[in-house]
Every structure is written in C-alpha cells, then in structure tokens.
Motif scaffolding. Structure first.
Motif, mmCIF file in Angstrom:
data_model
loop_
_atom_site.group_PDB
_atom_site.id
_atom_site.type_symbol
_atom_site.label_atom_id
_atom_site.label_comp_id
_atom_site.label_asym_id
_atom_site.label_seq_id
_atom_site.Cartn_x
_atom_site.Cartn_y
_atom_site.Cartn_z
ATOM 1 N N MET A 189 -4.448 1.333 -0.487
ATOM 2 C CA MET A 189 -3.585 0.614 0.537
ATOM 3 C C MET A 189 -4.556 -0.542 0.445
ATOM 4 N N ILE A 190 -5.420 -0.773 0.401
ATOM 5 C CA ILE A 190 -5.672 -2.571 0.583
ATOM 6 C C ILE A 190 -5.216 -3.009 -0.672
ATOM 7 N N VAL A 191 -5.350 -2.590 -1.694
ATOM 8 C CA VAL A 191 -4.418 -3.386 -3.122
ATOM 9 C C VAL A 191 -2.848 -3.382 -2.259
ATOM 10 N N GLY A 192 -2.581 -2.633 -2.298
ATOM 11 C CA GLY A 192 -1.475 -2.560 -1.590
ATOM 12 C C GLY A 192 -1.034 -3.745 -0.789
ATOM 13 N N ARG A 193 -1.857 -3.925 0.156
ATOM 14 C CA ARG A 193 -2.017 -5.081 1.227
ATOM 15 C C ARG A 193 -1.883 -6.685 0.087
ATOM 16 N N ARG A 194 -3.229 -6.372 -0.712
ATOM 17 C CA ARG A 194 -3.483 -8.030 -1.528
ATOM 18 C C ARG A 194 -2.529 -7.924 -2.110
ATOM 19 N N GLU A 195 -1.541 -7.178 -3.292
ATOM 20 C CA GLU A 195 -0.378 -7.502 -3.877
ATOM 21 C C GLU A 195 0.638 -8.131 -3.122
ATOM 22 N N TRP A 197 0.368 -9.869 -0.175
ATOM 23 C CA TRP A 197 0.621 -11.333 0.383
ATOM 24 C C TRP A 197 0.305 -12.477 -0.992
ATOM 25 N N THR A 198 -0.003 -11.872 -1.659
ATOM 26 C CA THR A 198 -0.069 -12.085 -3.211
ATOM 27 C C THR A 198 1.141 -12.588 -4.084
ATOM 28 N N GLY A 199 2.375 -11.614 -3.610
ATOM 29 C CA GLY A 199 3.112 -12.205 -3.715
ATOM 30 C C GLY A 199 4.269 -12.973 -2.855
ATOM 31 N N ARG A 200 3.995 -12.528 -1.325
ATOM 32 C CA ARG A 200 4.713 -13.734 -0.622
ATOM 33 C C ARG A 200 4.114 -14.574 -0.685
ATOM 34 N N ALA A 201 2.716 -15.209 -0.650
ATOM 35 C CA ALA A 201 2.379 -16.007 -1.409
ATOM 36 C C ALA A 201 2.640 -17.564 -2.967
ATOM 37 N N PHE A 202 3.038 -16.129 -3.466
ATOM 38 C CA PHE A 202 3.732 -16.783 -4.279
ATOM 39 C C PHE A 202 4.802 -17.015 -4.463
ATOM 40 N N LEU A 203 6.039 -16.675 -3.453
ATOM 41 C CA LEU A 203 7.298 -16.718 -3.467
ATOM 42 C C LEU A 203 7.152 -18.565 -2.156
ATOM 43 N N VAL A 204 6.194 -18.601 -1.087
ATOM 44 C CA VAL A 204 6.263 -19.315 -0.801
ATOM 45 C C VAL A 204 6.024 -21.389 -1.156
ATOM 46 N N LEU A 205 4.704 -20.560 -2.305
ATOM 47 C CA LEU A 205 4.725 -21.487 -3.230
ATOM 48 C C LEU A 205 5.781 -22.586 -4.069
#
Length: 274
Positions: A1-7, A9-17
């Motif tokens: 579950m923690i890995v899923g959240r990290r993925e 947030w990483t995806g969202r951060a990449f999309l925002v960037l």
C-alpha cells in the motif's frame, strides 16, 4: 500500500512537472506579447499596462486575413485527399489479401525514415519543372505525398485488426469489395480516420519548410510559413513577434482542444487492439 502511494505521488509529481514545462513557455509568450511595442521584457513579467492592441497590430502587419484564407485552402487541398488515399491504401495492405502487400507496406515504412530536409532540394527542382513554384499547389501536392507513409501506416494499424468475418458476412449478403469498404469498414474506422485528420490538419497548418522554400509570395503560404516574413520585418519588436506567434498557434490549439477526446479515444483503441 505504501509503495502504491509512492508510485501515485511520483506519477502526479511527474505530470505536474510535465504540465509546467509545457505551459510556462506559452505563458511567457503571452505575457511578452502584452508589453509595449519595442520593449525587451524579461521572463514572466506581467506588464503594468497590458497592450492588447499588439494582437490587432500583429494581425494587420502580417496580413493574417489573407494568410488565414491561404492556410484554409491548403488544408482543404491536403487533408481530404490524404485521408482518402491513406484509408484506401491502409485497407488494401492491412485487410485485403492483395498480392505483394508486404513489400508495398515496407516501402511506405521506408518513407517514414525520409526527413523533409533530405528531399527538399530535389523536390524544389521537380516542382519547378512542373511549373508550380510560387503557388499553393507547390505545398499541397508534395504534402499529400509526404503524408502518405504515416497515413498508410496509421490506417493499416486499424484495418489489420478488423476481423475477416465482417467482410465474409458482407460478401455473403452480396456486397463487393468496394461496398464492403464504404459501408462496413469506413464507419468502423472513423475513430482512426478522425484522429488522422487532426494530425494532418496540425502538420499542414504548421508547415514551415516547404512554404518558405517553394513559395515566394507570403500571401500564398501557410500561416506558419508566413511568420518567417513577419519575423524579418518585425524581428526586433519582441512583443509584436510574440503576438504574431500566438495568433498562428491559436487555430491549432483550438482544434486540438475541441477534438482531444476523439484523438485520445483513437489512441486507446489502438493500444487495446495491440
């Protein structure tokens, strides 16, 4: 579950960037276009007194009305013919069991590797020998040919995944190949055809190289091609140059925003078919 959240947030951060990298240049271009003519604004600097008249000045100085008409005529000459030829050829090499369809398709794939810059010189002499220089046909006819490799590749990707049973059922009902194509396969291929039409429109509207090499009269070029002449006249006036660039980009941006759902649906359809 923690890995899923990290993925996530990483995806969202990449999309925002990615969004910032894409949008910031347009925002900077827009802010610059609103500065007084003749100034040299820096970065994302909102002017104290926005000069909205710069867009009107750029429109009049570049004769955008004539360029708009010319671009529409070129698009109408390129896109429908390219769609028809690409759809028919894609149907032939992707669905019909025609003799030699694989070598023919490989020739179209080879055409995808040819850059415009590599053929512009022989193309110039060929167009000159045909007596088409400095006319819209000098842009329309080459673009139809240059768009064929990608158009056939795109449409074949759709038709190669269409079940053969559809044609067999239509043949049992008495439909010949021509009737099968228009009454059965073309309606089913509308997502692929419409997305290809969007791409061809964008590429034709933004065509720059052929327009400036093969056509001397700016009034007979595309809007993107005529921007070169505008830059030569107003190249030192950064706000007007930015305003003219935004006017050229506006139609393609509007078309893509209107039809983006259809375009994305066609891409997803192709990915699901594999």
């Amino acid at each position: 579950m923690i890995v899923g959240r990290r993925e996530a947030w990483t995806g969202r951060a990449f999309l925002v960037l990615l969004m910032l990298v894409t949008i910031v240049p347009f925002v900077s271009l827009f802010f610059t276009a609103l500065h007084p003519s003749g100034t040299y604004p820096a970065g994302l600097d909102w002017p104290s007194q926005p000069q909205w008249s710069n867009f009107v000045t750029a429109f009049d100085a570049a004769h955008m009305g004539e360029l708009l008409t010319s671009s529409v005529l070129i698009v109408l000459g390129v896109v429908p013919v390219s769609l028809l030829l690409a759809t028919m050829a894609g149907f032939a090499v992707g669905h019909l069991r025609m003799v030699g369809r694989r070598p023919v398709f490989l020739m179209f794939v080879l055409g995808l590797t040819l850059p415009y810059e590599g053929i512009i010189t022989p193309l110039y002499y060929q167009v000159r020998d045909m007596g088409l220089l400095n006319s819209r046909w000098a842009i329309i006819l080459p673009l139809i040919g240059l768009f064929m490799p990608f158009g056939v590749f795109w449409m074949r990707a759709h038709f190669v995944n269409v079940p053969g049973e559809l044609s067999e059922a239509a043949q049992i009902d008495g439909a010949n190949t021509w009737q099968q194509f228009w009454r059965v396969h073309v309606p089913l291929a509308m997502p692929a055809i419409s997305s290809l039409a969007i791409l061809l429109f964008l590429w034709t509207w933004n065509q720059f190289l052929l327009a400036i090499v093969l056509v001397d009269d700016p009034a007979k070029r595309t809007m993107a091609g005529a921007l070169g002449a505008f830059q030569g006249q107003w190249g030192t006036d950064i706000p007007l140059l930015c305003a003219g660039s935004l006017l050229v980009l506006a139609p393609t941006l509007i078309v893509f925003l209107i039809f983006q759902r259809r375009f994305v649906a066609a891409l997803l359809q192709g990915s699901l078919k594999g």
